[in-house]
Design an enzyme around this catalytic site. Structure first.
Site, short mmCIF file in Angstrom:
data_model
loop_
_atom_site.label_atom_id
_atom_site.label_comp_id
_atom_site.label_asym_id
_atom_site.label_seq_id
_atom_site.Cartn_x
_atom_site.Cartn_y
_atom_site.Cartn_z
N GLY A 130 2.46 -4.77 8.00
CA GLY A 130 1.19 -4.37 7.74
C GLY A 130 0.63 -3.07 7.71
O GLY A 130 1.16 -2.53 8.89
N GLY A 132 4.91 6.10 4.52
CA GLY A 132 3.51 6.44 4.54
C GLY A 132 2.38 6.15 5.75
O GLY A 132 1.61 7.01 6.39
N ASP A 133 2.78 4.81 6.39
CA ASP A 133 2.07 4.74 7.44
C ASP A 133 2.20 5.72 8.84
O ASP A 133 1.46 6.03 9.51
CB ASP A 133 2.29 3.17 7.94
CG ASP A 133 2.08 2.15 6.82
OD1 ASP A 133 1.07 2.49 6.26
OD2 ASP A 133 2.72 1.25 6.69
N GLY A 168 13.44 -1.64 8.60
CA GLY A 168 12.12 -2.03 8.89
C GLY A 168 10.94 -0.90 8.82
O GLY A 168 11.28 -0.02 9.25
O1 RIB Z 1 3.02 0.32 4.33
C1 RIB Z 1 4.37 -0.70 4.29
C2 RIB Z 1 3.57 -2.02 4.74
O2 RIB Z 1 3.23 -2.42 3.38
C3 RIB Z 1 4.64 -3.13 4.88
O3 RIB Z 1 4.69 -3.09 6.36
C4 RIB Z 1 4.13 -4.15 4.39
O4 RIB Z 1 3.46 -4.98 5.38
C5 RIB Z 1 3.05 -3.85 3.45
O5 RIB Z 1 1.73 -4.15 3.44
#
Ligand code: RIB
Length: 292
Positions: free
Chosen positions: A39, A241-242, A277
């Site tokens: 997420g 990106g996160d 992951g």
């Molecule tokens: O940005 C990566 C995320 O996008 C994944 O972990 C997945 O949950 C999607 O929402």
């Protein structure tokens, strides 16, 4: 320690690895299957926490086993979950990920993440008022993003909007955000075929376009700049990106210049893709600084 509030999705990633992607109507034998926490919101919260920020997650899970695992994982990573509430009769959000041919493809089923509504955010406004930086993405409803942008504008809070997955945005939201971080595809949805250099010049030090291995592009008020990416052997690019967004937010909240913050975030993102992951490779502060 800077305070970061993340509003967004908290999901379980269901990841299949395969040698290639199936065609429409085709059945393939895969190589492996894993469930790992994901997420975009949770990923950004975990990444910011590993980098040393005091992080508050604002999101929703279903009243199911995934919900329990998602919350436990946030706690294990030092993220405060006071504002992560279960929704009854609703499944937790899931992301269905195929890793094949060196890249991922993802289908998100939002589930409880769709219950991160403006009304729900109202319950966390005190947390938002205390944050040095607020992060939000596009896996929650559009009216929530609008509400949060307006809130940040009203209370003078710094907002980093990561417009992923791609969705159009109103001009107000773009104006109210302190930083907007689309990738090239998301940029095209936001600004269409307008000349990219003109758009960047219109939003100096705000519009930060991530271009994967080609680096990060922005306008520094004087000229357009590309901060190069670090080259590493990628195992899984999910969550890069996160990690970039979280690291950039932490660095800016700590007072780093934009170019330095991008460099720090590029390094963190490059380390994140060296393990499997979305959260598997997210680095600690020591790991990023040790490798810069
Ligand atoms: O940005 C990566 C995320 O996008 C994944 O972990 C997945 O949950 C999607 O929402």
């Amino acid at each position: 320690m800077v305070k970061i509030a993340v509003i967004g999705s908290v999901s379980m990633d269901l990841v299949v690895t395969a040698s290639k992607r199936p065609l429409a109507g085709e059945t393939l034998i895969g190589e492996s299957f894993h469930t790992v926490p994901g997420g975009k919101g949770a990923n950004q919260a975990v990444a910011a926490s590993r980098l040393g920020a005091d992080v508050e997650m604002i999101g929703r899970v279903g009243d199911d086993a995934f919900g329990t695992e998602i919350v436990d994982n946030l706690k294990k990573n030092g993220v405060s979950v006071t504002n992560v509430e279960p929704v009854t009769h609703c499944a937790s959000g899931t992301a269905h990920i195929t890793l094949a041919e060196g890249d991922n493809s993802i289908i998100v089923v939002k589930g409880a993440n769709d219950e991160v509504t403006p009304d729900f955010i109202k319950g966390a406004e005190d947390v938002l008022k205390q944050a040095d930086m607020i992060l939000i993405q596009h896996e929650t409803p559009a009216d929530t993003v609008e509400y949060v942008a307006e809130f940040c504008h009203r209370f003078g809070k710094k907002l980093l909007l990561n417009p992923a997955p791609a969705r159009e945005l109103s001009r107000e939201v773009i104006e109210y955000a302190s930083f907007i971080t689309p990738n090239e595809h998301e940029y095209a949805v936001l600004f269409g075929d307008q000349n990219r250099s003109d758009v960047l010049a219109q939003y100096p030090n705000k519009l930060i376009i991530t271009e994967g291995k080609n680096g990060v592009r922005y306008h520094n008020g004087t000229s357009e700049v590309v901060v190069p990416a670090y080259v590493v052997e990628a195992v899984d690019t999910t969550g890069a990106g996160d990690t970039f967004n979280a690291a950039f937010a932490v660095a800016v909240a700590e007072g780093k210049e934009i170019s330095e913050a991008i460099k720090f975030a590029n390094r963190a993102a490059s380390l994140s893709i060296t393990k499997f992951g979305a959260q598997g490779g997210m680095p600690t502060r020591v790991q990023v600084e040790g490798s810069l």
